[in-house]
Motif scaffolding. Sequence first.
Motif, PDB file in Angstrom:
ATOM      1  N   VAL A 112       0.835  -1.210   0.000  1.00  0.00           N
ATOM      2  CA  VAL A 112       0.000   0.000   0.000  1.00  0.00           C
ATOM      3  C   VAL A 112       0.869   1.259   0.000  1.00  0.00           C
ATOM      4  N   TYR A 113       1.935   1.253   0.809  1.00  0.00           N
ATOM      5  CA  TYR A 113       2.809   2.428   0.856  1.00  0.00           C
ATOM      6  C   TYR A 113       3.482   2.662  -0.494  1.00  0.00           C
ATOM      7  N   ALA A 114       3.950   1.586  -1.130  1.00  0.00           N
ATOM      8  CA  ALA A 114       4.580   1.719  -2.444  1.00  0.00           C
ATOM      9  C   ALA A 114       3.591   2.282  -3.460  1.00  0.00           C
ATOM     10  N   ILE A 115       2.366   1.778  -3.440  1.00  0.00           N
ATOM     11  CA  ILE A 115       1.341   2.252  -4.383  1.00  0.00           C
ATOM     12  C   ILE A 115       1.028   3.727  -4.144  1.00  0.00           C
ATOM     13  N   GLN A 116       0.949   4.132  -2.874  1.00  0.00           N
ATOM     14  CA  GLN A 116       0.662   5.531  -2.555  1.00  0.00           C
ATOM     15  C   GLN A 116       1.786   6.444  -3.033  1.00  0.00           C
ATOM     16  N   ARG A 117       3.037   6.049  -2.800  1.00  0.00           N
ATOM     17  CA  ARG A 117       4.163   6.867  -3.235  1.00  0.00           C
ATOM     18  C   ARG A 117       4.203   6.964  -4.768  1.00  0.00           C
ATOM     19  N   GLN A 184       8.298   1.493  -8.238  1.00  0.00           N
ATOM     20  CA  GLN A 184       7.661   0.509  -9.107  1.00  0.00           C
ATOM     21  C   GLN A 184       8.425  -0.810  -9.071  1.00  0.00           C
ATOM     22  N   SER A 185       9.750  -0.724  -9.055  1.00  0.00           N
ATOM     23  CA  SER A 185      10.573  -1.930  -8.967  1.00  0.00           C
ATOM     24  C   SER A 185      10.380  -2.626  -7.621  1.00  0.00           C
ATOM     25  N   ALA A 186      10.237  -1.824  -6.556  1.00  0.00           N
ATOM     26  CA  ALA A 186      10.034  -2.390  -5.220  1.00  0.00           C
ATOM     27  C   ALA A 186       8.705  -3.136  -5.149  1.00  0.00           C
ATOM     28  N   MET A 249      -5.105  -1.224  -8.651  1.00  0.00           N
ATOM     29  CA  MET A 249      -4.088  -0.299  -8.151  1.00  0.00           C
ATOM     30  C   MET A 249      -2.685  -0.875  -8.350  1.00  0.00           C
ATOM     31  N   ILE A 250      -2.535  -2.174  -8.094  1.00  0.00           N
ATOM     32  CA  ILE A 250      -1.238  -2.825  -8.292  1.00  0.00           C
ATOM     33  C   ILE A 250      -0.858  -2.797  -9.771  1.00  0.00           C
ATOM     34  N   GLN A 251      -1.819  -3.131 -10.613  1.00  0.00           N
ATOM     35  CA  GLN A 251      -1.556  -3.168 -12.055  1.00  0.00           C
ATOM     36  C   GLN A 251      -1.110  -1.808 -12.577  1.00  0.00           C
ATOM     37  N   LYS A 252      -1.757  -0.767 -12.095  1.00  0.00           N
ATOM     38  CA  LYS A 252      -1.426   0.591 -12.529  1.00  0.00           C
ATOM     39  C   LYS A 252       0.007   0.948 -12.161  1.00  0.00           C
ATOM     40  N   ALA A 253       0.487   0.423 -11.039  1.00  0.00           N
ATOM     41  CA  ALA A 253       1.827   0.763 -10.554  1.00  0.00           C
ATOM     42  C   ALA A 253       2.893  -0.227 -11.013  1.00  0.00           C
ATOM     43  N   PHE A 254       2.488  -1.371 -11.541  1.00  0.00           N
ATOM     44  CA  PHE A 254       3.419  -2.433 -11.913  1.00  0.00           C
ATOM     45  C   PHE A 254       4.174  -2.079 -13.193  1.00  0.00           C
ATOM     46  N   ILE A 255       5.477  -2.365 -13.236  1.00  0.00           N
ATOM     47  CA  ILE A 255       6.273  -2.074 -14.431  1.00  0.00           C
ATOM     48  C   ILE A 255       6.023  -3.123 -15.508  1.00  0.00           C
ATOM     49  N   GLN A 257       3.833  -5.522 -17.070  1.00  0.00           N
ATOM     50  CA  GLN A 257       2.422  -5.869 -17.140  1.00  0.00           C
ATOM     51  C   GLN A 257       2.203  -7.344 -17.462  1.00  0.00           C
ATOM     52  N   GLU A 258       3.124  -7.936 -18.215  1.00  0.00           N
ATOM     53  CA  GLU A 258       2.998  -9.356 -18.540  1.00  0.00           C
ATOM     54  C   GLU A 258       3.173 -10.204 -17.286  1.00  0.00           C
ATOM     55  N   ALA A 259       4.161  -9.843 -16.472  1.00  0.00           N
ATOM     56  CA  ALA A 259       4.389 -10.569 -15.219  1.00  0.00           C
ATOM     57  C   ALA A 259       3.206 -10.399 -14.282  1.00  0.00           C
ATOM     58  N   PHE A 260       2.645  -9.184 -14.251  1.00  0.00           N
ATOM     59  CA  PHE A 260       1.473  -8.947 -13.404  1.00  0.00           C
ATOM     60  C   PHE A 260       0.305  -9.821 -13.849  1.00  0.00           C
ATOM     61  N   SER A 261       0.066  -9.894 -15.154  1.00  0.00           N
ATOM     62  CA  SER A 261      -1.061 -10.675 -15.681  1.00  0.00           C
ATOM     63  C   SER A 261      -0.952 -12.142 -15.296  1.00  0.00           C
ATOM     64  N   LYS A 262       0.273 -12.676 -15.331  1.00  0.00           N
ATOM     65  CA  LYS A 262       0.477 -14.078 -14.959  1.00  0.00           C
ATOM     66  C   LYS A 262       0.182 -14.301 -13.476  1.00  0.00           C
ATOM     67  N   MET A 263       0.665 -13.364 -12.636  1.00  0.00           N
ATOM     68  CA  MET A 263       0.431 -13.496 -11.197  1.00  0.00           C
ATOM     69  C   MET A 263      -1.048 -13.323 -10.870  1.00  0.00           C
ATOM     70  N   GLU A 264      -1.714 -12.402 -11.567  1.00  0.00           N
ATOM     71  CA  GLU A 264      -3.143 -12.180 -11.325  1.00  0.00           C
ATOM     72  C   GLU A 264      -3.949 -13.409 -11.744  1.00  0.00           C
ATOM     73  N   GLU A 265      -3.604 -13.984 -12.888  1.00  0.00           N
ATOM     74  CA  GLU A 265      -4.307 -15.184 -13.357  1.00  0.00           C
ATOM     75  C   GLU A 265      -4.133 -16.332 -12.375  1.00  0.00           C
ATOM     76  N   LYS A 266      -2.916 -16.484 -11.876  1.00  0.00           N
ATOM     77  CA  LYS A 266      -2.626 -17.523 -10.888  1.00  0.00           C
ATOM     78  C   LYS A 266      -3.432 -17.295  -9.611  1.00  0.00           C
ATOM     79  N   PHE A 267      -3.548 -16.032  -9.199  1.00  0.00           N
ATOM     80  CA  PHE A 267      -4.289 -15.711  -7.979  1.00  0.00           C
ATOM     81  C   PHE A 267      -5.767 -16.054  -8.127  1.00  0.00           C
TER      82      PHE A 267
END
Length: 316
Positions: A112-117, A184-186, A249-255, A257-267
Motif C-alpha cells: 500500500v505504501y509503495a502504491i501511494q508513493r 515501481q521496482s520495489a 491499483m497494483i496493475q497501474k503501478a506495476f512495471i 504488465q505481462e508478469a502482473f497478468s500471470k500473477m493475477e491469473e494464478k491468484f
Amino acid sequence: ILIFSYSNNLKALYSFDPAFFKSQSVAAGTTDRILLLDRQQFEIKNLQAQNSNWMLPRLGLNQSRLFEKNLKQTFVNDVKKNLLDPMDDLFFEKIKTTHSLTPDEDIVAGAVYAIQRIDILQQSIHEKSFSNQKDFEKSIGNIFPSLDPGMSKSVSLKFADIYYAYLTWKEDSADDVTTLERFQSALSQLAVNTDNFNWLLSQWICSTPGIEISSFLKGYTITSPNPAPLLKGAFTQPGREEIKQFTRMIQKAFIDQEAFSKMEEKFWAWYAKEFYTAWFDFAAAFPSGSNWSGLVDNWTDLGTLMTTDQNPYFML
C-alpha cells in the motif's frame, strides 16, 4: 506606497521564527528530524501567507520573497538528505527481505505504501493536485514504525505534510522519475518475493465483514452454534470487488504488465478453489430438518420462509 511596502516587508520577515532553522544538527534521530522539519514547513507556509497578502506593488522590495525562496530550497535539501533518502533506503531494504512467510499485515503495509508513493509521484510529475491524502497518511502510519521502531505513529503521520511541501517547493523534478521507477521496482519485487497475491484476502485489503447464518435469517432470533460457522468477507461479492479494486491499483503501478497478468491469473485460479471450498463448508454447517429448532426460536415459521425468494438455501 513605498513606506507601506517597506512596512509589509518587515512584517513578513519579523513574523518568521528562525530558531527552528538553526537547530538542524541537534535533530539526531528520525523522530526529532520529522518534528523539526514539520515545524520548518509550518514557518515557511506562514511566511508564504504573509508574502501573499500584499494588495499594493512592492516597488522593488522583494527581500521577504527572496528569503522565502531560499528557505524553501534549504528545506527541500534537508528533507531529501536527512529524512527522505534514509527512510526510502530502509523501506527498500525491508522489501528485499520480504518473503512468502512474511505476515500478511507487513506485506500489505509495504504494498500500500509503495502504491501511494507511486501515485503521488505520478501526480507530481504531471503537475496535478495531490489526492487521497488521508490514504497516504494511513499507509505511513502502518509502515514507518516498522522501519524505525523508536518512532510513534502520531509522529510518523507528520511525514505526509513534509513530503507534500517537499514536492511542491522543489524546483527540479527530474529525480521524481528515478524515485518513481525505484518504487515501481520495489512493488514488483514484493510480488515476486511473496510468490503470489494470496495476501489480497487479508483483512487489511478486504474489510468486508464475514457472513454468519443469521445473515440469511433476518428477523429471526438466532442462537448461534459454538463455534458459529463464518464465511470470510473476501468470498462475497462486495469483498471480491474490494480485491479487484486493489489489484487494479497494483496493475497501474506495476512495471512488467505481462508478469502482473500471470500473477493475477494464478491468484484468481487459486481464489476460485478457495471460494467454492469456503461456501461448501459454510453450507454444510446449515442445519437440516428439525435441527432448526435448536437454532431459531420460532423455527416452525421457516416452513413459510422456505417457499419465498428469501429461502436461506437459495441465498447461499
